[in-house]
Every structure is written in C-alpha cells, then in structure tokens.
Design an enzyme around this catalytic site. Sequence first.
Site, short mmCIF file in Angstrom:
data_model
loop_
_atom_site.label_atom_id
_atom_site.label_comp_id
_atom_site.label_asym_id
_atom_site.label_seq_id
_atom_site.Cartn_x
_atom_site.Cartn_y
_atom_site.Cartn_z
N CYS A 45 0.84 -1.22 0.00
CA CYS A 45 0.00 0.00 0.00
C CYS A 45 0.86 1.25 0.00
O CYS A 45 0.53 2.25 -0.66
CB CYS A 45 -0.92 0.02 1.22
C1 BEZ Z 1 0.59 -4.57 1.82
O1 BEZ Z 1 0.10 -3.49 1.53
O2 BEZ Z 1 1.77 -4.77 1.75
C2 BEZ Z 1 -0.28 -5.71 2.28
C3 BEZ Z 1 -1.47 -5.45 2.93
C4 BEZ Z 1 -2.23 -6.51 3.38
C5 BEZ Z 1 -1.80 -7.81 3.13
C6 BEZ Z 1 -0.62 -8.05 2.43
C7 BEZ Z 1 0.14 -6.98 2.01
#
Ligand code: BEZ
Length: 211
Positions: A45
């Site tokens: 994210c």
């Molecule tokens: C991420 O943004 O890295 C992420 C968020 C939730 C689960 C896996 C990755």
Amino acid sequence: MSLRLGDTAPNFKAVTTIGEIDFYDYTENSWVVLFSHPADYTPVCTTELGRTAQLNAEFEKRNTKVLAVSVDPIDSHHGWIKDINETQNTNVEFPIIADADRKVAELYDMIHPNASATATVRSVFIIGPDRKIKLTLTYPASTGRNFLEILRVIDSLQLTADYSVATPADWEHGQDVIVVPAIPTEEIPAKFPKGHKVIKPYLRTTPQPNI
Ligand code: BEZ
C-alpha cells in the site's frame, strides 16, 4: 449488491486527510479514481499510494480526481502519509478517506469477507463526470496495482466519450484506434478525416483523433 458498469456511483460524506468532503461536491464535473487498499503502514500500500502521488500531474491533465479509501482512522492516515512521502520521494496531496465505520467500503462492496473479514481489498472504480461507473478492478492484497494502466484506461474512456472509437488490445496513447461498429463504413471519411483502414468490414481503424 455490488456496483456494476453503468451504475450510478453512490454519494457519501467522509472524513479525509484534506478535511470532510461530500463525494459528489468534491468530484463535480471530474473523472474520478476511487480506490481502496487493505491497511495503513503496510508495504504494498505504501508503494501504491506513493506511485499515485508521483502521477498527480498525469491525473490532473486528465481532469481526474483521485481518492483512496481504507478502514483505518484519520490519525493513522496522517502519520502514514509522512512515511509514504519519505520512502517514495513524493508528496501525497489527494485525499485518503478514513472509513473507520466502513460506510464507503460497504457502499462500494470493498470488503470481500472470504479474503479478509475486516480489511478492504484493492478495489478500483473509475467514474465519469456523468457519475456512472466506467471501470471496476479488484486485486488481492498481495499484488500492487499498475497505475500506468489506470491512466491508460482513463485515456481510452475519454476517447470513447468524445469520439465514436474504441481501443484495441494493448493500445497506448498515439496508436491507431478502432471505429465502433455502429458507424457505417461509408460515414467514416466524414467523421474521421485523418484517414482509415478497413481490415475487415467489422474491423476499421483510424489514427487517434485527438492528437
Ligand atoms: C501490503 O500493503 O503490503 C499488504 C497489505 C495486506 C496484506 C498483504 C500486504
């Protein structure tokens, strides 16, 4: 029920990192990218929101407002933006909606309980100035989205809105486009003075009309 192409994007009021907004007022006469992410302070994210901020001028050129959504609270968003700016070398200026009561997430069906009971998935809605939903995408948490593809789709949608054309597979800005089947071949020269090719009676191409 989930929202589908051609449906009217529902309005909402929300607390965001740029203050409280009414979605319809904030996006009036603009194209919109409304996209959700699972959670603040997560790696994928962080890169996604950073990339979106880096492309700010590209969205502005396309008269497109971008809004991000997650169910994390506003203080978390404000703290995380500092990390995004630092690590992605950018400046997040678009609003991130703090959807702690999940109002927006539920309205737009952004929580898929068999993926996660609480977090929003990576949904994307592209919405036209007519408030109709033009595109939906859903990615899993583990796959970061391609924001150049989102810009490419906006280019295609805006061409379709302004001219009677569609775009072929893997089309990129500047390449030939397809004349929609509703236009009879004999009407093409008047509508598309840059020229055209008839490859099959149902497959007619013309140079991109707006360049
Ligand atoms: C991420 O943004 O890295 C992420 C968020 C939730 C689960 C896996 C990755």
